[in-house]
Design a protein around this motif. Structure first.
Motif, PDB file in Angstrom:
ATOM      1  N   UNK A 161      -5.657  10.072   1.916  1.00 36.01           N
ATOM      2  CA  UNK A 161      -4.923   8.813   1.809  1.00 36.01           C
ATOM      3  C   UNK A 161      -5.870   7.615   1.734  1.00 36.01           C
ATOM      4  N   UNK A 162      -5.308   6.450   1.488  1.00 39.44           N
ATOM      5  CA  UNK A 162      -6.088   5.231   1.327  1.00 39.44           C
ATOM      6  C   UNK A 162      -6.780   4.871   2.637  1.00 39.44           C
TER       7      UNK A 162
ATOM      8  N   UNK B 191       0.555   6.649   9.879  1.00 35.50           N
ATOM      9  CA  UNK B 191       0.652   7.748   8.915  1.00 35.50           C
ATOM     10  C   UNK B 191       0.574   9.101   9.612  1.00 35.50           C
ATOM     11  N   UNK B 192      -0.224   9.172  10.657  1.00 33.30           N
ATOM     12  CA  UNK B 192      -0.301  10.409  11.435  1.00 33.30           C
ATOM     13  C   UNK B 192       1.050  10.710  12.072  1.00 33.30           C
TER      14      UNK B 192
ATOM     15  N   UNK C 270       0.834  -1.211   0.000  1.00 32.72           N
ATOM     16  CA  UNK C 270       0.000   0.000   0.000  1.00 32.72           C
ATOM     17  C   UNK C 270       0.865   1.257   0.000  1.00 32.72           C
ATOM     18  N   UNK C 271       0.376   2.278  -0.674  1.00 30.18           N
ATOM     19  CA  UNK C 271       0.947   3.609  -0.531  1.00 30.18           C
ATOM     20  C   UNK C 271       0.434   4.185   0.798  1.00 30.18           C
ATOM     21  N   UNK C 272       0.567   5.472   0.980  1.00 32.25           N
ATOM     22  CA  UNK C 272       0.186   6.074   2.266  1.00 32.25           C
ATOM     23  C   UNK C 272      -1.273   5.775   2.592  1.00 32.25           C
ATOM     24  N   UNK C 273      -1.480   5.253   3.783  1.00 33.72           N
ATOM     25  CA  UNK C 273      -2.801   4.820   4.230  1.00 33.72           C
ATOM     26  C   UNK C 273      -3.162   5.568   5.510  1.00 33.72           C
TER      27      UNK C 273
ATOM     28  N   UNK D  74      -3.447   5.591  -3.742  1.00 35.40           N
ATOM     29  CA  UNK D  74      -4.638   6.430  -3.574  1.00 35.40           C
ATOM     30  C   UNK D  74      -5.357   6.641  -4.904  1.00 35.40           C
ATOM     31  N   UNK D  75      -6.700   6.627  -4.850  1.00 43.02           N
ATOM     32  CA  UNK D  75      -7.457   6.776  -6.071  1.00 43.02           C
ATOM     33  C   UNK D  75      -7.838   8.210  -6.368  1.00 43.02           C
TER      34      UNK D  75
END
Length: 229
Positions: free
Chosen positions: A198-199, A182-183, A174-177, A227-228
């Motif tokens: 983010x995802x 992530x926080x 996964x990219x950034x989730x 991310x889309x």
């Protein structure tokens, strides 16, 4: 009913996966770092069973599991737990390198080794929730990326070794989730954190479940999730 063991079920992707597996009626085992955490997870996921083992101390996992009763068979081992500490190569200490490699690479390798007999018995599935940092390293991500590059190598080698016996191995990148990790990354980067960018962890969980549920005539080896928007 399938039997799954999940690491990192306390938050983020691991939490989403644990909930989804329970909701569909599967048997769920959760690895907790200590007895207090195990109690918290058992209360959060009624019906789940827990094992205690600290991923920060891979050399003690064999002793820890040897004093408990892991499942006799295992349909999947889902490695989701991880840690990150950003920093320039010139600033990272051996302690940070050791901690990062222990949690993100050595512990998954050791836990897999210890549970391979159960996975072989059921022709099970090992899923490594990796990262796009396991495909490309950026400035200040050297320790984390190195651990994730290593995790991909571990998955590739494991797949080559166990394929003939029917054990499937998948790496999910996964990219950034939008997770607590992530926080923390945003805090270290000095950036404002907006989880909507983010995802969603649920999307990564859906990806993992798709790999698990694929019919036995095929195997998903590597997946990248970005991310889309």
């Amino acid at each position: 009913m399938s039997v799954h063991l999940v690491t990192g079920a306390g938050s983020g992707i691991g939490s989403a996966l644990a909930r989804r597996l329970l909701e569909r009626g599967d048997e769920l085992w959760l690895l907790a770092r200590d007895a207090g955490r195990a109690k918290e997870l058992a209360a959060r996921y009624p019906g789940a069973r827990t094992l205690v083992g600290d991923l920060a101390e891979p050399s003690r996992l064999s002793w820890a599991l040897g004093h408990q009763s892991p499942p006799d068979r295992l349909d999947s081992l889902l490695h989701v737990a991880g840690m990150v500490e950003l920093g320039r190569v010139g600033d990272l200490t051996p302690k940070i390198w050791d901690q990062t490699l222990a949690v993100n690479l050595v512990a998954p390798a050791e836990l897999t080794r210890l549970l391979l007999p159960q996975l072989r018995l059921s022709r099970g599935h090992v899923v490594f929730v990796n990262s796009t940092s396991g495909l490309m390293a950026s400035a200040e991500w050297s320790a984390y990326a190195a651990s994730k590059f290593g995790l991909r190598a571990l998955a590739d080698s494991l797949r080559a070794e166990e394929h003939a016996g029917g054990v499937r191995v998948t790496s999910v990148h996964p990219s950034r989730t939008a997770t607590p990790m992530q926080q923390k990354v945003h805090q270290q980067e000095g950036k404002e954190y907006d989880p909507s960018l983010w995802i969603d962890p649920e999307s990564v969980a859906t990806t993992v479940l798709a790999a698990l549920d694929l019919p036995r005539d095929a195997e998903i080896t590597d997946l990248t999730v970005r991310p889309g928007r």
